[in-house]
Design a protein around this motif. Structure first.
Motif, PDB file in Angstrom:
ATOM      1  N   ARG A   1       2.180   1.337  -3.418  1.00  0.00           N
ATOM      2  CA  ARG A   1       1.383   2.079  -4.316  1.00  0.00           C
ATOM      3  C   ARG A   1       0.638   3.704  -4.357  1.00  0.00           C
ATOM      4  NH1 ARG A   1      -4.977  -0.576  -4.343  1.00  0.00           N
ATOM      5  NH2 ARG A   1      -3.143  -2.213  -3.385  1.00  0.00           N
ATOM      6  N   TYR A   2       0.415   4.126  -2.840  1.00  0.00           N
ATOM      7  CA  TYR A   2       0.393   5.307  -3.056  1.00  0.00           C
ATOM      8  C   TYR A   2       2.205   6.778  -2.429  1.00  0.00           C
ATOM      9  CZ  TYR A   2      -4.373   3.930  -2.545  1.00  0.00           C
ATOM     10  OH  TYR A   2      -5.565   3.811  -2.863  1.00  0.00           O
TER      11      TYR A   2
ATOM     12  N   PHE B   1      -4.270   7.739   3.761  1.00  0.00           N
ATOM     13  CA  PHE B   1      -4.609   7.500   2.642  1.00  0.00           C
ATOM     14  C   PHE B   1      -5.348   8.281   1.998  1.00  0.00           C
ATOM     15  CE2 PHE B   1      -2.420   3.634   4.482  1.00  0.00           C
ATOM     16  CZ  PHE B   1      -1.858   3.335   3.581  1.00  0.00           C
TER      17      PHE B   1
ATOM     18  N   ASP C   1      -9.766   6.815  -0.664  1.00  0.00           N
ATOM     19  CA  ASP C   1      -9.667   5.215  -1.149  1.00  0.00           C
ATOM     20  C   ASP C   1     -10.230   4.575  -0.103  1.00  0.00           C
ATOM     21  OD1 ASP C   1      -9.248   6.593  -3.222  1.00  0.00           O
ATOM     22  OD2 ASP C   1      -7.316   5.879  -3.462  1.00  0.00           O
TER      23      ASP C   1
ATOM     24  N   MET D   1       0.352  -1.441  -0.458  1.00  0.00           N
ATOM     25  CA  MET D   1      -0.017  -0.279   0.521  1.00  0.00           C
ATOM     26  C   MET D   1       0.522   1.286  -0.094  1.00  0.00           C
ATOM     27  SD  MET D   1      -3.096   0.187  -0.547  1.00  0.00           S
ATOM     28  CE  MET D   1      -4.883  -1.706  -0.564  1.00  0.00           C
TER      29      MET D   1
END
Length: 217
Positions: A41-42, A64, A68, A38
């Motif tokens: 991804r971010y 986040f 999302d 994660m």
């Protein structure tokens, strides 16, 4: 750091508070994979998975985008549903020893109730083995705040100063210390020397631990 002298502790007043992941079940590596993915991804720091150990899901999600978060939770629960949650060697034997000596215990975890339901599907005996369970939904402040351990001590009817906290993460070890308990470090997810710097006593695994060792006899 010197191990606290517990030789004179009245066993009838003692209590035990267990962290879950990395202490009772071997799951921290799996969580590191999930949150590491994660973070990648971010575009979050590479240390993100380690930095959030002991943190409630609500606090983790603040890192986040709000739009999302629901999807991330769904992915997390699907991931947790597939996990096996292997119990570390020596854990069941130690908890049995606590019961045999009339010492109450609690699991204190930042995990949410959905994850705990998956865990207990795999290991229903763990739910019955302890006297209380504190989850992330029951506290306002994540570790290193001591709220979870203070809550656990209250639920098992013990003074925190008479409790032993078993932890592997740095945030959790600090939470145990702030609660006033004797802190037992388990070097499963951090180097022994790092754990020993904040724990009263450190073990590599539960296979090494007996009640007499914890009580200092």
């Amino acid at each position: 750091m010197q191990y606290l002298n517990t030789m004179n502790m009245d066993i009838k007043k003692a209590g035990v508070l267990f962290d879950l992941d990395g202490v009772l079940v071997d799951s921290e590596g799996e969580y590191s994979k999930f949150w590491g993915g994660m973070a990648e991804r971010y575009g979050l720091p590479a240390t993100f998975a380690a930095d959030i150990k002991g943190t409630t899901l609500g606090e983790i999600l603040q890192s986040f985008p709000e739009a999302d978060r629901e999807g991330i939770v769904e992915e997390l629960h699907a991931f947790e549903n597939a996990m096996l949650y292997p119990v570390y060697p020596g854990v069941k034997e130690f908890i049995h020893e606590l019961h045999a000596n009339g010492i109450p215990s609690a699991i204190v975890t930042s995990s949410d109730d959905v994850k705990m339901s998956y865990l207990f599907q795999r290991h229903p005996e763990l739910k019955d083995a302890v006297d209380a369970i504190v989850t992330g939904s029951m506290v306002t402040n994540s570790k290193p705040d001591p709220e979870g351990y203070l809550t656990g001590a209250r639920l098992i009817g013990r003074d925190p100063a008479c409790c032993f906290v078993f932890e592997d993460s740095m945030q959790g070890l600090e939470a145990g210390r702030r609660s006033g308990a004797t802190v037992i470090g388990i070097a499963t997810t951090n180097p022994r020397e790092k754990v020993s710097a904040i724990a009263d006593k450190t073990f590599d695994s539960f296979a090494e631990i007996s009640l007499d060792q914890i009580l200092g006899k």
